[in-house]
Design an enzyme around this catalytic site. Sequence first.
Site, short mmCIF file in Angstrom:
data_model
loop_
_atom_site.label_atom_id
_atom_site.label_comp_id
_atom_site.label_asym_id
_atom_site.label_seq_id
_atom_site.Cartn_x
_atom_site.Cartn_y
_atom_site.Cartn_z
N ASP A 1 0.80 -1.23 0.00
CA ASP A 1 0.00 0.00 0.00
C ASP A 1 0.83 1.27 0.00
O ASP A 1 0.26 2.38 0.04
CB ASP A 1 -0.94 0.01 1.21
CG ASP A 1 -2.07 -0.99 1.05
OD1 ASP A 1 -2.60 -1.09 -0.07
OD2 ASP A 1 -2.41 -1.68 2.03
N ASP B 1 -5.91 -4.62 -5.99
CA ASP B 1 -5.73 -3.26 -5.46
C ASP B 1 -4.34 -2.70 -5.80
O ASP B 1 -4.16 -1.50 -5.96
CB ASP B 1 -5.87 -3.23 -3.94
CG ASP B 1 -6.96 -4.11 -3.37
OD1 ASP B 1 -7.24 -5.16 -3.98
OD2 ASP B 1 -7.49 -3.80 -2.30
N1 GLY Z 1 -7.13 -1.73 -0.59
C1 GLY Z 1 -7.99 -2.20 0.43
C2 GLY Z 1 -9.42 -1.97 0.12
O1 GLY Z 1 -9.78 -1.56 -0.96
O2 GLY Z 1 -10.21 -2.20 1.03
#
Ligand code: GLY
Length: 410
Positions: free
Chosen positions: A127, A188
Amino acid sequence: MACNVINEGMKMAVFESKPDFDPGIFQRALKDVIKKVNGNLELFTDKFPASSTIGNVYEFNKHGNTRDANPENNEGINIGWTTGFWTGILNLIYEHTGDERYIKAIETQVNSFKDRIEKEIDCNTHDLGFLYSLSCVAAYRLTGNEAAKTAALAAAKHLMSRYVEVAGILQAWGDMNDPSERGRMIIDSLMNLPLLYWASEITGDSLYKNAADNHAQKALKYIVRDDGTTYHTYFFDTYTGDPKNGNTLQGHADDSCWARGQAWGIYGFVLSYLYTNDSRFLEISKVLANYFLNRSPEDLVVYWDLDFTDGSGEPKDSSSSAIAVCGLLELVKHLSEEGEKQYYTNAAMKIMKSLYDRYSTRNDEGSNALLLHGVYFRKYNHGVDEANLWGDYFYLEALTRLIKNWNPYW
Ligand code: GLY
């Protein structure tokens, strides 16, 4: 590459016609947003808001993921994957207003992100792209802030430590040797790649870009299914690099289509196109968009998993729709066929009108958020029917895209 995609030709009648409303509503929406963020600025300058609201109100961040808060943590601590969305919001408001108070707040937060990466606080995650693109890369792009540039480059370097060369993917979560997480890519992550592409541009070192490109190619080949839906996560063998299997963490089922994952894909593949010029990324973004739009319910804002629609009794996820709108508005910039451009533009504008009319807080004094009715993690009943920071960020990014010619932070 996904083949035999069956949804490519289908179009939703509602998106065939042009919007019949005055686009001036988006200016009014922006005014509401600026007022709301002005009201939050003092509280959330040297402390960050939590990922999602409780009763539609953001408290200070205590924990970064869906687990219980650690009582040892300071209130408003910069951990977890979502704090960058708040700094991203401040960057956007600064662009709109030129208000010097925002520059000061952004500098304070950039220093927090610099400290976080230098001390490696909660940094073992893919992330880092979400976190550092919207905070530090954005601040560097907007104001030339050198501390922001240094921090973002350090974050890109750290992200590279999650690259599994033999498989050509970035591992999403956990320790690189954790058997339950080893070799797992997630959709993601496509949104984390721009940090790597940017690092190559700044340093001239193609290592970052190659890793990002490989990851995006693997996502295109394995995360996207033949029917234009997507897995949330996909495992690779970290010794041979061979693909293993897809599954889900946040979706309804392994073979369902988690709405936010699909939205990350729509936007994330276009972002890879921006940096690579590889038209396959543009094509696959359209495929994902078609499936997403074809699952639109009556009010055009999707349910948290695209398996569900009206009558399911399941909650909506407004954040998925806001992310998808941003992806569509970037996508249309790169399409040449007029009908196609118009279709996706109609869709983006109509979804945004619904978000503004039915989901935004406008002047609601009872909430310090921007966009209500999101879902963070349905299975854990975390942030269900609440606002969340990324929903707020992408709502504002989408408004910005509709109002001015915006240069992405990504
Ligand atoms: N990237 C984590 C979510 O979208 O919850």
